[in-house]
Design a protein around this motif. Sequence first.
Motif, PDB file in Angstrom:
ATOM      1  N   HIS A  38      79.154  41.935   1.690  1.00  0.00           N
ATOM      2  CA  HIS A  38      79.995  42.878   2.688  1.00  0.00           C
ATOM      3  C   HIS A  38      81.428  42.982   2.166  1.00  0.00           C
ATOM      4  CE1 HIS A  38      80.684  45.439   6.121  1.00  0.00           C
ATOM      5  NE2 HIS A  38      81.449  44.514   6.385  1.00  0.00           N
ATOM      6  N   HIS A  39      82.217  42.117   1.879  1.00  0.00           N
ATOM      7  CA  HIS A  39      83.285  42.106   1.251  1.00  0.00           C
ATOM      8  C   HIS A  39      83.554  42.565   0.143  1.00  0.00           C
ATOM      9  CE1 HIS A  39      85.733  40.101   4.642  1.00  0.00           C
ATOM     10  NE2 HIS A  39      84.920  39.297   4.570  1.00  0.00           N
ATOM     11  N   LYS A  91      83.586  46.296   0.307  1.00  0.00           N
ATOM     12  CA  LYS A  91      84.701  46.807   0.909  1.00  0.00           C
ATOM     13  C   LYS A  91      85.604  47.009  -0.122  1.00  0.00           C
ATOM     14  CE  LYS A  91      84.272  45.633   5.770  1.00  0.00           C
ATOM     15  NZ  LYS A  91      84.905  44.826   6.728  1.00  0.00           N
ATOM     16  N   LEU A 128      89.530  49.453   5.673  1.00  0.00           N
ATOM     17  CA  LEU A 128      88.353  49.039   5.585  1.00  0.00           C
ATOM     18  C   LEU A 128      88.008  47.418   5.971  1.00  0.00           C
ATOM     19  CD1 LEU A 128      87.359  50.361   2.152  1.00  0.00           C
ATOM     20  CD2 LEU A 128      86.350  51.102   4.186  1.00  0.00           C
ATOM     21  N   HIS A 129      89.330  46.916   5.937  1.00  0.00           N
ATOM     22  CA  HIS A 129      89.047  45.358   6.513  1.00  0.00           C
ATOM     23  C   HIS A 129      89.878  45.286   7.561  1.00  0.00           C
ATOM     24  CE1 HIS A 129      88.204  44.593   2.401  1.00  0.00           C
ATOM     25  NE2 HIS A 129      87.919  43.397   2.608  1.00  0.00           N
TER      26      HIS A 129
END
Length: 163
Positions: free
Chosen positions: A7-8, A11, A151-152
């Motif tokens: 997931h990271h 992103k 996004l974070h």
Amino acid sequence: MQQAVVHHLWKSLAAGLCGNAAHSSVMFLKRWMGWLPTFQPYHDLQLGLSHWLGGGPVHPTVPWAMSFVNGTLVLGILFRSTYHLLPGHNAVTKGFLFGIMGWIAMGLLYFPILGRGPFASDLGLGILPAAYSLAMVLAYSTFLGIGFSVLHSEPGRLWSMRG
């Protein structure tokens, strides 16, 4: 755990893509406006690759693809990995400083390797190539920082001066 890493990663890649879009826009504007016609970093890379590979032809899309992969994958992940180490309290500042460091590296390594001298000084155009490459890199890195922040889940920190 593995799902969180993936997931990271996605992103980080998306943030790198934001930076690449900004970079590509600046490069398009340069070409469209006819600015610095003898300053052609992608063409210089194409010639360098051809020389390093024994003189064979290198398709013009190869340098562009290398830049795209580098900006999306390598620099996106590097920015994500170093985000907490970068000075500043918001994504724009961190992106800006990341870009300054990248510009210095590009000016002292990339251009000399391609035979253009530090900051492309051997082109005989004064500070214009250095200034243009700074604008190009800062467009990339600032939008990388903005994309990363959005996004974070840090949109409140985008411009904030608080820690």
